[in-house]
Write a protein that holds these residues in place. Structure first.
Motif, PDB file in Angstrom:
ATOM      1  N   MET A  12       0.831  -1.202   0.000  1.00  0.00           N
ATOM      2  CA  MET A  12       0.000   0.000   0.000  1.00  0.00           C
ATOM      3  C   MET A  12       0.865   1.251   0.000  1.00  0.00           C
ATOM      4  SD  MET A  12      -3.273  -0.577  -0.086  1.00  0.00           S
ATOM      5  CE  MET A  12      -3.985   0.863   0.646  1.00  0.00           C
ATOM      6  N   ALA A  13       1.894   1.278   0.818  1.00  0.00           N
ATOM      7  CA  ALA A  13       2.780   2.442   0.877  1.00  0.00           C
ATOM      8  C   ALA A  13       3.487   2.645  -0.462  1.00  0.00           C
ATOM      9  CB  ALA A  13       3.799   2.263   1.996  1.00  0.00           C
ATOM     10  N   ALA A  14       3.957   1.564  -1.055  1.00  0.00           N
ATOM     11  CA  ALA A  14       4.617   1.676  -2.362  1.00  0.00           C
ATOM     12  C   ALA A  14       3.634   2.176  -3.416  1.00  0.00           C
ATOM     13  CB  ALA A  14       5.193   0.321  -2.773  1.00  0.00           C
ATOM     14  N   GLY A  15       2.398   1.712  -3.368  1.00  0.00           N
ATOM     15  CA  GLY A  15       1.384   2.169  -4.315  1.00  0.00           C
ATOM     16  C   GLY A  15       1.089   3.646  -4.172  1.00  0.00           C
ATOM     17  N   VAL A  16       0.996   4.110  -2.940  1.00  0.00           N
ATOM     18  CA  VAL A  16       0.740   5.529  -2.711  1.00  0.00           C
ATOM     19  C   VAL A  16       1.899   6.373  -3.225  1.00  0.00           C
ATOM     20  CG1 VAL A  16       0.537   7.281  -0.878  1.00  0.00           C
ATOM     21  CG2 VAL A  16      -0.835   5.201  -0.780  1.00  0.00           C
ATOM     22  N   ILE A  17       3.115   5.928  -2.990  1.00  0.00           N
ATOM     23  CA  ILE A  17       4.289   6.662  -3.456  1.00  0.00           C
ATOM     24  C   ILE A  17       4.339   6.693  -4.976  1.00  0.00           C
ATOM     25  CG2 ILE A  17       6.819   6.601  -3.554  1.00  0.00           C
ATOM     26  CD1 ILE A  17       6.720   5.597  -0.620  1.00  0.00           C
ATOM     27  N   VAL A  18       4.083   5.568  -5.610  1.00  0.00           N
ATOM     28  CA  VAL A  18       4.124   5.499  -7.078  1.00  0.00           C
ATOM     29  C   VAL A  18       3.061   6.404  -7.690  1.00  0.00           C
ATOM     30  CG1 VAL A  18       3.687   3.974  -9.040  1.00  0.00           C
ATOM     31  CG2 VAL A  18       5.213   3.242  -7.217  1.00  0.00           C
ATOM     32  N   VAL A  19       1.855   6.370  -7.145  1.00  0.00           N
ATOM     33  CA  VAL A  19       0.781   7.202  -7.684  1.00  0.00           C
ATOM     34  C   VAL A  19       1.091   8.679  -7.505  1.00  0.00           C
ATOM     35  CG1 VAL A  19      -1.633   7.866  -7.333  1.00  0.00           C
ATOM     36  CG2 VAL A  19      -1.012   5.465  -7.507  1.00  0.00           C
ATOM     37  N   SER A  20       1.599   9.067  -6.344  1.00  0.00           N
ATOM     38  CA  SER A  20       1.907  10.479  -6.130  1.00  0.00           C
ATOM     39  C   SER A  20       3.040  10.942  -7.035  1.00  0.00           C
ATOM     40  CB  SER A  20       2.242  10.749  -4.669  1.00  0.00           C
ATOM     41  OG  SER A  20       3.421  10.080  -4.303  1.00  0.00           O
ATOM     42  N   LYS A  21       4.050  10.097  -7.240  1.00  0.00           N
ATOM     43  CA  LYS A  21       5.149  10.449  -8.149  1.00  0.00           C
ATOM     44  C   LYS A  21       4.647  10.534  -9.590  1.00  0.00           C
ATOM     45  CE  LYS A  21       8.560  10.613  -5.238  1.00  0.00           C
ATOM     46  NZ  LYS A  21       9.335  11.801  -4.984  1.00  0.00           N
ATOM     47  N   ALA A  22       3.771   9.633  -9.988  1.00  0.00           N
ATOM     48  CA  ALA A  22       3.234   9.651 -11.352  1.00  0.00           C
ATOM     49  C   ALA A  22       2.400  10.916 -11.575  1.00  0.00           C
ATOM     50  CB  ALA A  22       2.401   8.407 -11.610  1.00  0.00           C
TER      51      ALA A  22
END
Length: 78
Positions: A12-22
């Motif tokens: 979940m944390a990795a997903g949130v980081i990836v989405v915010s960076k994208a």
């Protein structure tokens, strides 16, 4: 159990980081017209609009299923 919880939280944390960076990349490197097409005219509240849409879709599906079950079981009782 704790291993699964750890990996779930890490995902979940990795997903949130990836989405915010994208989203930051799209905002920084996309022309305004294309960005409005992708993110909509209100570009600051994309996450809130997405979550509101998900919640309303979930509630609509939940209500439909509840009505279906009520019809099924109310019909059985009569």
């Amino acid at each position: 159990m704790f291993k699964r919880l750890f990996w779930f939280a890490l995902g979940m944390a990795a997903g949130v980081i990836v989405v915010s960076k994208a989203q930051a990349y799209v905002k920084a490197n996309t022309p305004d017209a294309a960005r409005q097409f992708i993110l909509g005219p209100d570009q600051e509240n994309v996450t809130v609009r997405t979550l509101q849409g998900l919640v309303s879709d979930f509630n609509a599906a939940r209500r439909a299923r509840e009505e279906e079950l009520n019809r099924q079981y109310a019909h059985d009782e009569d």
